[in-house]
Scaffold this motif. Structure first.
Motif, mmCIF file in Angstrom:
data_model
loop_
_atom_site.group_PDB
_atom_site.id
_atom_site.type_symbol
_atom_site.label_atom_id
_atom_site.label_comp_id
_atom_site.label_asym_id
_atom_site.label_seq_id
_atom_site.Cartn_x
_atom_site.Cartn_y
_atom_site.Cartn_z
ATOM 1 N N UNK A 35 40.362 53.032 35.026
ATOM 2 C CA UNK A 35 39.800 53.366 33.672
ATOM 3 C C UNK A 35 39.422 51.940 33.282
ATOM 4 N N UNK A 36 40.051 50.776 33.344
ATOM 5 C CA UNK A 36 39.801 49.663 32.565
ATOM 6 C C UNK A 36 38.508 48.891 33.463
ATOM 7 N N UNK A 37 38.501 49.115 34.721
ATOM 8 C CA UNK A 37 37.453 48.466 35.396
ATOM 9 C C UNK A 37 36.274 49.166 35.191
ATOM 10 N N UNK A 38 36.196 50.601 34.885
ATOM 11 C CA UNK A 38 35.123 51.451 34.544
ATOM 12 C C UNK A 38 34.524 50.955 33.375
ATOM 13 N N UNK A 39 35.488 50.665 32.206
ATOM 14 C CA UNK A 39 34.803 50.143 31.041
ATOM 15 C C UNK A 39 34.311 48.837 30.904
ATOM 16 N N UNK A 77 40.552 31.413 30.016
ATOM 17 C CA UNK A 77 39.826 30.857 31.011
ATOM 18 C C UNK A 77 39.633 31.833 32.272
ATOM 19 N N UNK A 78 40.671 32.085 32.668
ATOM 20 C CA UNK A 78 40.700 33.034 33.824
ATOM 21 C C UNK A 78 39.662 34.274 33.494
ATOM 22 N N UNK A 79 40.099 34.999 32.404
ATOM 23 C CA UNK A 79 39.372 36.172 32.002
ATOM 24 C C UNK A 79 37.893 35.889 31.646
ATOM 25 N N UNK A 95 41.060 44.568 40.775
ATOM 26 C CA UNK A 95 41.904 43.697 39.949
ATOM 27 C C UNK A 95 41.384 42.775 39.378
ATOM 28 N N UNK A 96 39.910 42.473 39.544
ATOM 29 C CA UNK A 96 39.203 41.694 38.793
ATOM 30 C C UNK A 96 39.374 41.664 37.420
ATOM 31 N N UNK A 97 39.657 40.662 36.683
ATOM 32 C CA UNK A 97 39.867 40.585 35.199
ATOM 33 C C UNK A 97 41.261 41.188 34.658
ATOM 34 N N UNK A 137 40.764 38.086 41.605
ATOM 35 C CA UNK A 137 40.473 37.809 40.225
ATOM 36 C C UNK A 137 41.008 38.403 39.181
ATOM 37 N N UNK A 138 42.382 38.569 39.845
ATOM 38 C CA UNK A 138 43.492 38.787 38.392
ATOM 39 C C UNK A 138 43.677 37.637 37.540
ATOM 40 N N UNK A 139 43.930 37.968 36.263
ATOM 41 C CA UNK A 139 44.311 36.856 35.330
ATOM 42 C C UNK A 139 45.957 36.788 35.192
ATOM 43 N N UNK A 140 46.191 35.746 35.706
ATOM 44 C CA UNK A 140 47.783 35.406 35.584
ATOM 45 C C UNK A 140 47.984 35.084 34.296
ATOM 46 N N UNK A 141 48.591 36.101 33.680
ATOM 47 C CA UNK A 141 48.814 35.957 32.158
ATOM 48 C C UNK A 141 50.116 35.145 31.660
#
Length: 497
Positions: A35-39, A77-79, A95-97, A137-141
């Motif tokens: 859902x997040x990726x679609x948005x 910055x990653x985001x 997983x990107x973002x 592309x994941x954001x390491x939070x």
């Protein structure tokens, strides 16, 4: 009439102007990665906005939960880099973002302490699984708290406590324990402090905190995820794995962790229960609430077309007798090999013991009996140790393989956990039951999914199968989740009677 007018006026005053951003609200607890990726693809959400939303929750909610050890200063910055990739049409996949929290026994360039003040000097580089997440592309939070040394320091340890992070609380009832050792990862995901998190397990350390915090967890087949750069207990059983609020998110994260083109989300068919044969290992009589939840889960299986077969997994006493002494030997060998790769930290168990004795915090809650025992352990060439490990692994594999074959089963289902106990430093953890050992010692996959509650406290059920059946156990967990969507967001109750 006047009250109705007042209400309408108030609504007009607080409503956004017509030109304001009318994008749909973001429900972090309910949103899935697809859902997040679609948005994000549609332009109604950015990774920067998503990351900021999670950072705000960490800043506010985590004051009560205490699950996040450190936030990565490079997260935004990653985001932003992810948003630029997506704007160019170069998103790297689902997983990107997506913001991810990592258990702090996983090395990143900013740190990796295993909860111990002895490891505060950062490692040289990221663990291999972190490199794979960055490539996806994941954001390491940031990093999550854990039971110090993955719960392998004391016979009377308290899950969720570490010298670095203090005590993590269960977000459902704050004076209850989150289980461990991936305590912070489970509690943080439950509290919607990240979309997903990575935990690690030797025996129960992913599935127990997932069960007690009401989230999904997968302990993968041994070797599917690289152990490079993870503070070890035993290379014979240790594995990292995903923790999430939704099975689909756990599957997507597992694909990124494994790499090599894996796509576990593709296996999540909604009708997996229809026509399936499921063995049920009830572990009955230990806790009435668990017995009730397991019976409810059995009813769900039957209503959705599964044949249920009552089973007992054999050899459990024999496995228990040899697993721990084997782990003691492996811990000394594997930990000291890891320490030698870290500059500026103790290099042996003897040096760690001395550090703890001199430190004002480390022994403030419990001791280091397991360190002392491991210090005297025989080498891995010792014939007694070799027989212990051979016996443990062989019997654990047989306990699952033989039951699956004898009853022509697709999977075995068992209760993951009993309701969370009160955190108690005087007596340590108060485990009532768990079902993690056969899959953990055999190296086979084990997926837990929320199944019910004892009052406000979550109870999960686990799906186990044979070597390499990770997609299968995720498929059954997803089908169960769809048939029985029992999970609810935590209420952060101070206590319950």
């Amino acid at each position: 009439m006047r009250s109705l007018f007042a209400a309408l006026l108030c609504a007009l005053l607080v409503a956004p102007p017509a030109h304001a951003d009318s994008r749909p609200a973001l429900d972090l607890d309910a949103a899935t990665i697809p859902q997040l990726a679609r948005r994000m693809d549609a332009g109604s959400l950015t990774s920067v906005e998503l990351t900021r939303a999670y950072l705000r929750r960490i800043d506010t909610v985590d004051r009560r939960v205490r699950s996040v050890l450190a936030v990565d200063p490079e997260a935004l910055r990653q985001a932003a880099e992810s948003d630029r990739r997506r704007a160019r049409g170069q998103a790297r996949g689902l997983m990107d973002g997506i913001p991810v929290l990592l258990k702090d026994n996983i090395d990143t360039r900013s740190g990796g302490t295993a909860g111990s003040r002895a490891l505060r000097v950062p490692p040289r580089d990221d663990a291999e699984l972190v490199r794979r997440l960055r490539e996806a592309g994941a954001v390491v939070l940031g990093k999550t708290n854990l039971s110090e040394w993955a719960n392998f320091r004391s016979t009377r340890s308290t899950s969720g406590w570490s010298g670095v992070g203090g005590q993590t609380n269960n977000p459902y009832v704050l004076d209850r324990n989150p289980c461990g050792s991936s305590s912070g990862s489970g509690a943080a995901v439950a509290a919607s402090l990240a979309q997903v998190a990575v935990g690690t397990e030797t025996d129960g350390s992913i599935v127990c905190p997932s069960g007690q915090n009401g989230v999904v967890g997968l302990k993968p087949t041994l070797g599917r995820v690289s152990g490079d750069g993870i503070v070890p207990i035993s290379a014979q059983q240790d594995t990292a794995g995903p923790m999430a609020r939704h099975v689909v998110d756990a599957a997507i994260l597992m694909s990124a962790l494994e790499g090599r083109g894996a796509d576990y989300a593709r296996a999540l068919t909604p009708d997996a229960l229809r026509g399936a044969r499921v063995g049920v290992w009830r572990k009955a009589g230990r806790d009435a609430e668990v017995d009730r939840v397991v019976q409810s889960a059995v009813d769900v299986l039957r209503r959705n077309g599964a044949t249920v077969v009552e089973v007992e997994l054999p050899y459990q006493d024999e496995i228990d007798a040899v697993e721990f002494p084997a782990l003691i030997t492996e811990f000394k060998h594997d930990l000291e090999a890891y320490l030698k790769s870290r500059p500026g930290v103790p290099r042996t168990l003897t040096e760690l013991i001395a550090f703890n004795e001199a430190d004002p915090v480390e022994l403030s809650r419990f001791g280091q009996e397991l360190f002392h025992e491991a210090e005297k352990a025989p080498p891995i060439t010792d014939p007694t140790y070799r027989e212990q490990r051979r016996t443990a692994t062989d019997l654990a594999r047989r306990s699952i393989d033989e039951v699956l074959a004898a009853h022509r089963l697709d999977v075995v289902m068992a209760p993951t956990n009993s309701p969370a106990w009160r955190t108690d430093y005087a007596n340590g953890d108060a485990y009532v039951l768990g079902s993690s050992t056969p899959a953990a010692v055999s190296g086979y996959p084990n997926a837990t999914v929320p199944a019910g509650f004892a009052g406000p406290l979550p109870i999960g059920v686990s799906f186990m199968a044979g070597h390499g059946a990770d997609a299968r156990v995720l498929r059954f967990a997803a089908a169960f989740e769809r048939a029985a969507p029992v999970r609810r967001a935590p209420a952060y109750l101070p206590t319950v009677s």
